[in-house]
Design an enzyme around this catalytic site. Structure first.
Site, PDB file in Angstrom:
ATOM      1  N   GLU A   2       0.734  -1.347   0.024  1.00  0.00           N
ATOM      2  CA  GLU A   2       0.042  -0.026  -0.148  1.00  0.00           C
ATOM      3  C   GLU A   2       0.919   1.308   0.057  1.00  0.00           C
ATOM      4  O   GLU A   2       1.797   1.613   1.042  1.00  0.00           O
ATOM      5  CB  GLU A   2      -0.883  -0.036   1.384  1.00  0.00           C
ATOM      6  N   TYR A  36     -11.081  -4.398   2.795  1.00  0.00           N
ATOM      7  CA  TYR A  36     -10.154  -3.892   4.028  1.00  0.00           C
ATOM      8  C   TYR A  36     -11.093  -3.713   5.440  1.00  0.00           C
ATOM      9  O   TYR A  36     -11.726  -2.808   5.317  1.00  0.00           O
ATOM     10  CB  TYR A  36      -9.366  -2.609   3.802  1.00  0.00           C
ATOM     11  N   ASP A  73      -6.228   9.210   9.296  1.00  0.00           N
ATOM     12  CA  ASP A  73      -4.800   8.725   9.632  1.00  0.00           C
ATOM     13  C   ASP A  73      -4.784   9.389  11.039  1.00  0.00           C
ATOM     14  O   ASP A  73      -5.133  10.560  11.549  1.00  0.00           O
ATOM     15  CB  ASP A  73      -4.155   9.200   8.771  1.00  0.00           C
TER      16      ASP A  73
END
Length: 263
Positions: A49, A175, A60
């Site tokens: 990734e 994911y 994040d």
């Protein structure tokens, strides 16, 4: 069949779980991040990734936010990130590359131009965390038509009513975000993850890979043991941010990969 599809087919035939590793493109500079990237397959990474730095990375945690800031301050751009992928492809034509980031840089470039350039650079898939399924016509469907997998995130708050919508048009793998929150915020727990992975797999034939909160070989093994593989990002990015030698970073990655592959 994409490189991602081929990779999972091979892993399944070998009876192995997948290890996916994340790094931020251009952190702390292009040369260092490219060295780490090139060394990842030899350290046991099955899928890379590659983070695209962005000024407002809402999903994040501090570790990856700081990595993005360092990359941007060093002059990293979307084009330079694609150039990294193309440079990697000169030596490796098998390991999948998934670009992970946000829609703004892609929108700014233009979807059609971006997809053409990403495909030419050897990119295999996209994770664009701020484009929900309701916006599939914007990028997801054009990406699929261009031969790129569009990988979607499922989370602990993705209930049974929402899950079918999330899975629609998703390809490559799903994911699963193991925690509620940002990257690097807490440790993943296999006991919590297992029933969620089972629920998702009951609704799709795609592999389910678990990320967020995996920092050690032991946790990588535990999480991969209840899923089709695991992702590690913040723990790797943290070492890069500390200025550790590339050889030491790759040795750490190798330990994580060995843990995931033991599952």
């Amino acid at each position: 069949m994409t490189r991602i599809d081929d990779t999972f087919a091979k892993l399944k035939a070998d009876g192995k779980k997948a290890f996916v590793a994340y790094l931020m493109a251009g952190d702390p500079d292009v040369e260092t991040s490219l060295q780490v990237m090139k060394g990842m397959p030899g350290a046991g990474v099955d899928i890379i990734e590659l983070g695209v730095p962005f000024t407002d990375p809402m999903a994040d945690g501090p570790t990856i936010q700081l990595a993005g800031q360092r990359a941007l301050e060093g002059g990293q751009t979307l084009q330079k990130t694609l150039d990294m992928a193309a440079e990697f492809r000169k030596e490796n034509d098998t390991t999948p590359i998934v670009l992970m980031g946000y829609y703004n840089p892609i929108y700014n470039r233009g979807v059609a131009q971006f997809l053409e350039d990403a495909k030419a650079a050897g990119v295999d898939g996209l994770i664009v965390v701020d484009l929900p399924p309701e916006e599939d016509e914007e990028l997801c469907i054009p990406a699929q038509e261009a031969g790129l997998n569009f990988i979607r995130l499922a989370t602990p708050t993705t209930d049974d009513r929402r899950l079918p919508k999330v899975l629609t048009n998703t390809s490559g793998f799903v994911y699963y975000v193991s925690i509620t929150g940002i990257t690097g915020a807490a440790a993943a727990q296999a006991a919590d993850v297992a029933p969620e992975v089972k629920r998702i797999k009951a609704a799709t034939d795609l592999p389910v890979i678990v990320g967020f909160g995996v920092r050690t070989p032991e946790t990588a093994q535990e999480i991969a043991g209840v899923a089709d593989g695991t992702v590690v990002g913040s723990a790797i990015v943290d070492l890069i941010g500390k200025g550790e030698p590339v050889a030491d970073i790759l040795a750490f990655v190798e330990g994580l990969a060995a843990g995931a592959h033991r599952a």
